[in-house]
Design an enzyme around this catalytic site. Structure first.
Site, PDB file in Angstrom:
ATOM      1  CG  HIS A  59      42.693  14.005  61.284  1.00 26.31           C
ATOM      2  ND1 HIS A  59      42.799  14.528  60.012  1.00 26.31           N
ATOM      3  CD2 HIS A  59      43.731  14.506  61.988  1.00 26.31           C
ATOM      4  CE1 HIS A  59      43.859  15.321  59.947  1.00 26.31           C
ATOM      5  NE2 HIS A  59      44.450  15.315  61.142  1.00 26.31           N
ATOM      6  CD  GLU A 108      49.028  17.456  65.806  1.00 27.89           C
ATOM      7  OE1 GLU A 108      49.574  16.971  66.810  1.00 27.89           O
ATOM      8  OE2 GLU A 108      49.236  17.031  64.648  1.00 27.89           O
TER       9      GLU A 108
END
Length: 179
Positions: A9, A84
């Protein structure tokens, strides 16, 4: 031979502040949005094609995937297993803290309220096994996080514990892995 692409990201405020984001849902900075748009352009320029973008449900990955999808026209779908790692009590603490570095050496440790690296590896390896089974027919771009990048790299390459702990990719880097 099939393959997948991995994109971390774009930049977040906590990346700038050197804090562990983990499973905490942190937004992209304006620069992070720009990085994601540029990554979409790079994917187009390099002729990278994929059937689908799979992304982590956390907003920083979702927004990165959205920008890439808008630039490339590749459809996107949320993949919950790409979230995550939950670093428990360590989230929002300095990512280079000595105590956290020591805790990362314990692969079975759940980080007091978090998730162990072994559990993380299980869910990512399971996902990669599924994608590998489809790899003759489909190519994916995975948009996720630095912790996910470590596991992904360890799936394709032998790594020592020290190499695993030290591995990382820059925001919006694009990596290719061949099955």
């Amino acid at each position: 031979m099939g393959h997948v692409y991995f994109v971390r990201h774009g930049q977040t405020v906590w990346n700038v502040e050197n804090k562990i984001c983990g499973a905490t849902d942190i937004e992209l900075t304006e620069f992070g949005h720009q990085q994601a748009v540029e990554t979409g352009k790079k994917i187009l320029e390099e002729g990278i094609t994929a059937d689908e973008i799979l992304y982590s449900p956390l907003v920083r990955a979702k927004e990165t995937a959205r920008h890439i999808s808008e630039m490339t026209g590749i459809p996107m779908r949320e993949e919950p297993r790409l979230v995550e790692q939950n670093f428990g009590k360590w989230e929002s603490t300095p990512r280079n803290g000595a105590d956290f570095k020591k805790a990362k050496e314990e692969f079975c440790c759940r980080y007091e309220g978090g998730e162990s690296m072994l559990f993380l590896a299980q869910r990512i390896y399971n996902l990669l096994d599924e994608l590998k089974a489809e790899s003759d027919h489909r190519t994916y771009i995975l948009v996720a996080h630095n912790g996910i990048s470590r596991v992904l790299n360890s799936y394709f390459y032998e790594m020592t514990n020290a190499e695993y702990a030290a591995f990382g990719v820059k925001n919006c880097a694009v990596l290719r892995y061949d099955f």
